[in-house]
Design an enzyme around this catalytic site. Structure first.
Site, PDB file in Angstrom:
ATOM      1  N   ASP A  16      26.684 -21.165  19.248  1.00  0.00           N
ATOM      2  CA  ASP A  16      27.080 -19.766  19.450  1.00  0.00           C
ATOM      3  C   ASP A  16      26.173 -19.093  20.483  1.00  0.00           C
ATOM      4  OD1 ASP A  16      28.616 -17.523  19.079  1.00  0.00           O
ATOM      5  OD2 ASP A  16      27.620 -16.897  17.217  1.00  0.00           O
ATOM      6  N   ARG A  20      26.827 -14.058  25.234  1.00  0.00           N
ATOM      7  CA  ARG A  20      25.632 -13.208  25.342  1.00  0.00           C
ATOM      8  C   ARG A  20      24.645 -13.781  26.352  1.00  0.00           C
ATOM      9  NH1 ARG A  20      24.693 -13.150  19.148  1.00  0.00           N
ATOM     10  NH2 ARG A  20      26.439 -14.600  19.318  1.00  0.00           N
ATOM     11  N   TRP A  21      24.579 -15.100  26.448  1.00  0.00           N
ATOM     12  CA  TRP A  21      23.716 -15.749  27.446  1.00  0.00           C
ATOM     13  C   TRP A  21      24.137 -15.302  28.844  1.00  0.00           C
ATOM     14  CZ3 TRP A  21      24.413 -18.896  31.655  1.00  0.00           C
ATOM     15  CH2 TRP A  21      23.291 -19.592  32.125  1.00  0.00           C
ATOM     16  N   HIS A  33      29.969 -20.417  28.999  1.00  0.00           N
ATOM     17  CA  HIS A  33      30.677 -21.577  28.427  1.00  0.00           C
ATOM     18  C   HIS A  33      30.410 -22.837  29.252  1.00  0.00           C
ATOM     19  CE1 HIS A  33      32.502 -19.052  25.506  1.00  0.00           C
ATOM     20  NE2 HIS A  33      33.304 -18.418  26.344  1.00  0.00           N
ATOM     21  N   THR A  62      39.827 -21.788  14.878  1.00  0.00           N
ATOM     22  CA  THR A  62      41.226 -21.348  14.789  1.00  0.00           C
ATOM     23  C   THR A  62      41.330 -19.833  15.029  1.00  0.00           C
ATOM     24  OG1 THR A  62      40.915 -21.300  12.377  1.00  0.00           O
ATOM     25  CG2 THR A  62      42.093 -23.190  13.277  1.00  0.00           C
ATOM     26  N   ASN A  64      39.429 -18.316  17.376  1.00  0.00           N
ATOM     27  CA  ASN A  64      39.084 -18.039  18.784  1.00  0.00           C
ATOM     28  C   ASN A  64      40.307 -17.837  19.688  1.00  0.00           C
ATOM     29  OD1 ASN A  64      36.126 -20.177  18.687  1.00  0.00           O
ATOM     30  ND2 ASN A  64      36.233 -17.946  18.545  1.00  0.00           N
ATOM     31  N   TRP A  65      41.519 -18.150  19.187  1.00  0.00           N
ATOM     32  CA  TRP A  65      42.736 -17.870  19.977  1.00  0.00           C
ATOM     33  C   TRP A  65      42.895 -16.376  20.217  1.00  0.00           C
ATOM     34  CZ3 TRP A  65      45.023 -21.905  22.182  1.00  0.00           C
ATOM     35  CH2 TRP A  65      44.971 -23.154  21.556  1.00  0.00           C
ATOM     36  N   ARG A 193      25.952 -16.613   9.762  1.00  0.00           N
ATOM     37  CA  ARG A 193      27.190 -16.745   8.990  1.00  0.00           C
ATOM     38  C   ARG A 193      27.846 -18.079   9.330  1.00  0.00           C
ATOM     39  NH1 ARG A 193      28.102 -12.194  12.308  1.00  0.00           N
ATOM     40  NH2 ARG A 193      29.085 -12.743  14.276  1.00  0.00           N
ATOM     41  N   ILE A 194      28.836 -18.423   8.535  1.00  0.00           N
ATOM     42  CA  ILE A 194      29.459 -19.750   8.637  1.00  0.00           C
ATOM     43  C   ILE A 194      30.695 -19.724   9.544  1.00  0.00           C
ATOM     44  CG2 ILE A 194      30.518 -21.612   7.272  1.00  0.00           C
ATOM     45  CD1 ILE A 194      27.538 -21.327   6.733  1.00  0.00           C
TER      46      ILE A 194
HETATM   47  C1  IPE Z   1      32.043 -19.597  15.823  1.00  0.00           C
HETATM   48  O1  IPE Z   1      31.583 -18.670  16.740  1.00  0.00           O
HETATM   49  C2  IPE Z   1      32.948 -20.580  16.496  1.00  0.00           C
HETATM   50  C3  IPE Z   1      32.332 -21.444  17.489  1.00  0.00           C
HETATM   51  C4  IPE Z   1      31.057 -21.516  17.782  1.00  0.00           C
HETATM   52  C5  IPE Z   1      33.248 -22.289  18.179  1.00  0.00           C
HETATM   53  P1  IPE Z   1      32.279 -17.246  16.921  1.00  0.00           P
HETATM   54  O2  IPE Z   1      31.514 -16.554  17.986  1.00  0.00           O
HETATM   55  O3  IPE Z   1      33.737 -17.409  17.123  1.00  0.00           O
HETATM   56  O4  IPE Z   1      32.037 -16.604  15.490  1.00  0.00           O
HETATM   57  P2  IPE Z   1      31.995 -15.062  15.044  1.00  0.00           P
HETATM   58  O5  IPE Z   1      33.241 -14.423  15.543  1.00  0.00           O
HETATM   59  O6  IPE Z   1      30.780 -14.467  15.692  1.00  0.00           O
HETATM   60  O7  IPE Z   1      31.868 -15.128  13.558  1.00  0.00           O
HETATM   61  C1  IPE Z   2      30.227 -19.814  21.446  1.00  0.00           C
HETATM   62  O1  IPE Z   2      29.810 -18.746  22.216  1.00  0.00           O
HETATM   63  C2  IPE Z   2      31.415 -20.536  22.034  1.00  0.00           C
HETATM   64  C3  IPE Z   2      32.677 -20.235  21.375  1.00  0.00           C
HETATM   65  C4  IPE Z   2      32.840 -19.557  20.281  1.00  0.00           C
HETATM   66  C5  IPE Z   2      33.861 -20.768  21.996  1.00  0.00           C
HETATM   67  P1  IPE Z   2      30.532 -17.324  22.164  1.00  0.00           P
HETATM   68  O2  IPE Z   2      31.617 -17.317  23.192  1.00  0.00           O
HETATM   69  O3  IPE Z   2      30.954 -17.005  20.793  1.00  0.00           O
HETATM   70  O4  IPE Z   2      29.365 -16.373  22.631  1.00  0.00           O
HETATM   71  P2  IPE Z   2      29.007 -14.958  22.028  1.00  0.00           P
HETATM   72  O5  IPE Z   2      28.859 -15.149  20.555  1.00  0.00           O
HETATM   73  O6  IPE Z   2      30.135 -14.041  22.369  1.00  0.00           O
HETATM   74  O7  IPE Z   2      27.720 -14.588  22.704  1.00  0.00           O
HETATM   75 MG    MG Z   3      30.089 -16.072  19.226  1.00  0.00          MG
END
Ligand code: IPE
Ligand code: IPE
Ligand code: MG
Length: 244
Positions: A16, A20-21, A33, A62, A64-65, A193-194
């Site tokens: 995760d 933000r990076w 990414h 699921t 992230n869509w 969190r999970i």
């Molecule tokens: C969890 O990260 C899913 C992945 C790392 C692929 P998210 O960024 O989607 O989770 P939330 O929304 O902060 O809980």
């Molecule tokens: C994790 O990084 C990658 C995916 C969930 C696909 P994020 O894209 O969730 O990055 P943040 O949490 O918005 O910084």
């Molecule tokens: Mg994230």
């Protein structure tokens, strides 16, 4: 050095903080990414060196869509870029690729490339690099329940015969045998969190959180987390011999 208390066979990571990076560097999210993808190679090779047997990486949930269309498109193309770039290294290091998730819902190009990666590395015998891609634990558990329900309907199973290991085997980690459940879960980016990851399998996993965003998480960070894990007291509900 003191003797290790625990063996780390299955490591799961919630990668995760890519967005933000990128934001910190005043760059668009996709740059995060892309950096995150390159880090997968470094961490896989480091995990291999540490003797880890299964490395499960949460790459797309699921949920992230629901992100902006352009971001979803970029993420769907990442497996294409990843395997184009790293397949020779994965082969050289005997890495076996697995993708767990609802693959039928992926765009065709993504589907084809992940199937090819699994086929090409099928005979490798080293670390299993297991991507959770279009994965969600509640959906996974629901699917397992449906499969068991079908067995009951067809008369091949009696509901009273359902066991915990039967449920484990109907999950997407079912093929990993004794390594089905992660020993350690690491989440980067400071979130604790999970997020719908491996809900059943994490029942007795050790949890660890890093404040670093995923692209900044290094092989030496990994080593530190692993060493800390190796000295934890895992009790599994019992009483420690040294405490009694
Ligand atoms: C969890 O990260 C899913 C992945 C790392 C692929 P998210 O960024 O989607 O989770 P939330 O929304 O902060 O809980
Ligand atoms: C994790 O990084 C990658 C995916 C969930 C696909 P994020 O894209 O969730 O990055 P943040 O949490 O918005 O910084
Ligand atoms: Mg994230």
């Amino acid at each position: 050095m003191s003797k290790k208390k625990n063996e780390l066979n299955h490591l799961a990571i919630i990668m995760d903080g890519n967005g933000r990076w990128a934001k910190k560097k005043h760059k668009p999210r996709f740059v995060g990414h892309r950096e995150g993808m390159d880090n997968v190679e470094r961490i896989t090779l480091a995990a291999n060196k540490l003797g880890i047997k299964v490395l499960t990486l949460y790459a797309f949930s699921t949920e992230n869509w629901a992100r902006p269309k352009e971001e979803v498109a970029y993420l769907m193309n990442l497996p294409v870029r990843f395997f184009d770039k790293f397949m020779p290294t994965l082969m050289k290091n005997n890495v076996k690729v697995n993708i767990m998730g609802y693959l039928d819902e992926l765009p065709k190009k993504t589907y084809d490339v992940v199937q090819r990666a699994m086929a090409e590395t099928a005979n490798n015998t080293g670390i299993i690099l297991n991507f959770a891609f279009n994965y969600g634990a509640r959906k996974e558990i629901t699917s397992a329940m449906k499969e068991l329900g079908k067995l009951i309907e067809s008369g091949d199973l009696n509901s009273s015969e359902i066991t915990e290991s039967m449920i484990s085997e109907h999950l997407m980690t079912g093929d990993f045998g004794e390594y089905q459940d992660p020993d350690l879960l690491i989440r980067t980016s400071g979130e604790q969190r999970i997020s719908n990851f491996l809900l059943w399998q994490l029942a007795y996993s050790e949890l660890a959180f890093s404040d670093k965003n995923w692209p900044d998480f290094t092989a030496s960070d990994l080593k530190e987390f692993v060493e800390e894990f190796q000295n934890r007291n895992r009790r599994f509900g019992k009483v420690d011999e040294s405490d009694s």
